[in-house]
Enzyme design. Structure first.
Site, short mmCIF file in Angstrom:
data_model
loop_
_atom_site.label_atom_id
_atom_site.label_comp_id
_atom_site.label_asym_id
_atom_site.label_seq_id
_atom_site.Cartn_x
_atom_site.Cartn_y
_atom_site.Cartn_z
N ASN A 1 32.79 9.54 64.41
CA ASN A 1 31.44 8.66 62.93
C ASN A 1 30.67 7.52 63.69
O ASN A 1 29.69 7.33 63.48
CB ASN A 1 32.13 7.92 61.60
CG ASN A 1 32.86 9.33 60.88
OD1 ASN A 1 31.67 9.51 60.20
ND2 ASN A 1 33.73 9.92 61.18
N HIS B 1 36.13 7.00 53.55
CA HIS B 1 37.14 7.30 53.67
C HIS B 1 37.37 8.87 53.88
O HIS B 1 36.34 9.67 52.95
CB HIS B 1 37.42 6.33 52.47
CG HIS B 1 39.26 6.73 52.23
ND1 HIS B 1 40.71 6.38 52.40
CD2 HIS B 1 39.84 7.65 50.85
CE1 HIS B 1 41.55 6.69 52.22
NE2 HIS B 1 41.08 7.68 51.90
N MET C 1 41.37 1.79 61.69
CA MET C 1 42.68 1.56 60.92
C MET C 1 43.63 0.38 60.57
O MET C 1 44.61 0.49 60.69
CB MET C 1 43.63 3.14 61.98
CG MET C 1 43.20 4.11 62.40
SD MET C 1 42.63 4.94 61.06
CE MET C 1 44.03 6.03 60.13
N ARG C 2 43.41 -0.56 60.74
CA ARG C 2 44.11 -1.72 60.39
C ARG C 2 42.95 -2.04 59.23
O ARG C 2 42.13 -2.07 59.07
CB ARG C 2 43.76 -3.12 61.30
CG ARG C 2 44.03 -2.70 62.72
CD ARG C 2 45.78 -1.90 62.89
NE ARG C 2 46.17 -3.34 63.00
CZ ARG C 2 47.39 -2.83 62.51
NH1 ARG C 2 48.23 -0.85 63.39
NH2 ARG C 2 48.91 -3.26 62.76
N GLY D 1 35.81 7.65 67.51
CA GLY D 1 34.68 7.19 67.68
C GLY D 1 33.38 8.04 67.27
O GLY D 1 32.68 8.23 67.12
C1 GRF Z 1 38.55 10.83 60.99
O1 GRF Z 1 40.15 10.73 60.23
C2 GRF Z 1 38.24 10.13 59.92
O2 GRF Z 1 37.88 11.13 58.77
C3 GRF Z 1 38.64 9.19 59.04
O3 GRF Z 1 39.03 8.73 60.52
C4 GRF Z 1 39.28 9.24 61.41
C5 GRF Z 1 38.68 9.31 62.97
O4 GRF Z 1 37.49 8.66 62.98
N1 GRF Z 1 37.24 8.83 58.47
P1 GRF Z 1 36.58 9.01 63.93
O5 GRF Z 1 35.77 9.76 64.97
O6 GRF Z 1 37.03 7.71 65.02
O7 GRF Z 1 35.36 8.67 63.82
#
Ligand code: GRF
Length: 196
Positions: A14, A109, A90-91, A12
């Site tokens: 981001n 992305h 990731m889904r 998380g």
């Molecule tokens: C990272 O590989 C990012 O590039 C992609 O999702 C993955 C995990 O991101 N957007 P986060 O740290 O869970 O936000």
């Protein structure tokens, strides 16, 4: 004030950057962080920041994607978000789910779309010998990683880069790009943001 829900799958980082950005005169505030994995480390980070959380374990539903999405929609709709941000989620979401948030659903992305939709984007850029790489924030549509681009950040590919070193360089840019795009999007401005 726009209400923002954020979907995560893992750490998380981001999500943290987005939550931290929504303060002061920012036109949006976070109302929910939801994960498809109850063990997602980002859930604890969201709770530490005082953000309501929810988790629906997609593994409990096996191949029943509709069942998983119906369960995920319960806390999501209860939070009544104006904007839905996918952040390391990731889904793959069904067209029916996406249609519920048409025009108000964002994703980040880790490639310069339209190059490298899908997975393993950094290794693919390295294998192709690209001089530049980066990340893209786009509106989510039924086609995976293909919606209107709202922002991109570019970084150089450096000699000796591995997928890990390139990913780290890009992740730092994600944390700048996504909050900047969300702020502009929440203000009703759709002009793309280009960094680097
Ligand atoms: C990272 O590989 C990012 O590039 C992609 O999702 C993955 C995990 O991101 N957007 P986060 O740290 O869970 O936000």
């Amino acid at each position: 004030m726009k209400r923002v829900a954020i979907l995560i799958s893992g750490g998380g980082s981001n999500m943290v950057a987005l939550v931290r950005s929504m303060t002061g005169d920012h036109p949006a505030r976070p109302v929910l962080v939801a994960a498809n994995d109850p063990a997602a480390a980002g859930l604890a980070r969201a709770r530490e920041m005082g953000i309501p959380t929810a988790a629906v374990d997609h593994r409990a539903f096996g191949r029943d994607r509709a069942g998983f999405e119906a369960e995920l929609l319960k806390p999501l709709l209860a939070a009544a978000p104006d904007i839905l941000c996918l952040a390391g989620f990731m889904r793959v979401l069904s067209p029916e789910f996406v249609a519920r948030f048409a025009g108000r659903m964002l994703n980040i992305h880790p490639s310069l779309l339209p190059r490298y939709p899908g997975l393993h984007t950094h290794q693919r850029a390295l294998d192709a010998g690209d001089a530049q790489a980066g990340c893209t924030v786009h509106q989510v549509t039924a086609d995976l990683d293909a919606g209107p681009i709202l922002g991109q950040a570019r970084v150089p590919v450096l000699p000796g880069d591995s997928a890990a070193t390139l990913a780290a360089r890009i992740l730092a840019q994600e944390h700048l790009l996504y909050p900047a795009v969300l702020r502009r999007f929440a203000a009703g401005d759709r002009r793309p943001i280009l960094l680097g």
